[in-house]
Design a protein around this motif. Sequence first.
Motif, short mmCIF file in Angstrom:
data_model
loop_
_atom_site.label_atom_id
_atom_site.label_comp_id
_atom_site.label_asym_id
_atom_site.label_seq_id
_atom_site.Cartn_x
_atom_site.Cartn_y
_atom_site.Cartn_z
N GLY A 63 0.79 -1.22 0.00
CA GLY A 63 0.00 0.00 0.00
C GLY A 63 0.82 1.27 0.00
N ASN A 64 2.15 1.17 0.12
CA ASN A 64 2.94 2.39 0.12
C ASN A 64 3.83 2.53 -1.11
OD1 ASN A 64 5.03 0.64 0.59
ND2 ASN A 64 5.76 1.63 2.45
N THR A 65 3.65 1.65 -2.08
CA THR A 65 4.43 1.69 -3.30
C THR A 65 3.53 1.41 -4.49
OG1 THR A 65 6.36 0.83 -2.10
CG2 THR A 65 6.45 0.72 -4.49
N ILE A 66 3.71 2.15 -5.55
CA ILE A 66 3.00 1.88 -6.79
C ILE A 66 3.89 0.91 -7.57
CG2 ILE A 66 2.12 2.86 -8.93
CD1 ILE A 66 1.71 5.46 -7.19
N ALA A 67 3.39 -0.30 -7.77
CA ALA A 67 4.16 -1.38 -8.39
C ALA A 67 3.63 -1.65 -9.80
CB ALA A 67 4.05 -2.63 -7.53
N LEU A 68 4.50 -1.52 -10.79
CA LEU A 68 4.12 -1.72 -12.19
C LEU A 68 4.98 -2.82 -12.79
CD1 LEU A 68 4.06 2.06 -13.18
CD2 LEU A 68 2.10 0.64 -12.57
N GLY A 69 4.35 -3.80 -13.40
CA GLY A 69 5.08 -4.89 -14.04
C GLY A 69 5.03 -4.76 -15.54
N TYR A 70 6.19 -4.88 -16.18
CA TYR A 70 6.29 -4.80 -17.63
C TYR A 70 6.95 -6.07 -18.15
CZ TYR A 70 5.56 0.25 -17.03
OH TYR A 70 5.06 1.47 -16.70
N HIS A 71 6.20 -6.88 -18.88
CA HIS A 71 6.76 -8.09 -19.49
C HIS A 71 7.37 -7.73 -20.84
CE1 HIS A 71 5.48 -11.71 -17.12
NE2 HIS A 71 4.90 -10.72 -16.47
N VAL A 72 8.67 -7.93 -20.96
CA VAL A 72 9.40 -7.62 -22.19
C VAL A 72 9.30 -8.81 -23.15
CG1 VAL A 72 10.96 -6.00 -21.04
CG2 VAL A 72 11.58 -8.43 -21.17
N ASP A 73 9.61 -8.55 -24.41
CA ASP A 73 9.46 -9.61 -25.40
C ASP A 73 10.78 -10.14 -25.96
OD1 ASP A 73 10.20 -7.42 -26.95
OD2 ASP A 73 8.62 -7.72 -28.44
N TYR A 74 11.91 -9.67 -25.47
CA TYR A 74 13.16 -10.09 -26.08
C TYR A 74 13.59 -11.51 -25.71
CZ TYR A 74 15.05 -7.86 -21.80
OH TYR A 74 15.30 -7.46 -20.51
#
Length: 178
Positions: A63-74
Amino acid sequence: MIRISTIALATCLATGLPGGQIFNTAWAGDRTAPIGVVELFTSQGCNSCPPADAFLDDLAKSGNTIALGYHVDYWDYLGWRDTLGNPDYTQRQYGYAASFGSRSVYTPQAVVNGRAHFNGSSRGSVTKALSAMAGSGEGLTVPITVEKANGAIVIKAAGAGMTGEAHIVLVSYAAATP
């Protein structure tokens, strides 16, 4: 190029903020303000990524961090396609690499507040950077000026040491309530 992740800007644009007003990502009300943004570059083809994915999930639940996940394609060259991979995420990661003065990318890579990167599985390094940046004013608050001019929306971000163009990312999310 400067990279800034501006979280609440989408709200600003959606509500039709009049031109010339200053908007920043500071939180209103009695909610606890997030201390930062962690962007994790990950892949289904990366055998080192599951611990980093679990850590990102823990950060999101904190709740104290904005967590963003990005799946790369390489990693797709291994013979199967990552169903979550996106070339835009790969391009974003290479943009970070350039801004950090690196010629290579890796997974799992965690980028903290667009300013520093670490192995995404290194809980200690990431949490230490989040705390240090929040304590030194390098957290989420970025003054934003939004103006409507000639049918376009002009967004200007300013801050200490910032020059040149900025890459602004609009992210919509719902914060969990306690």
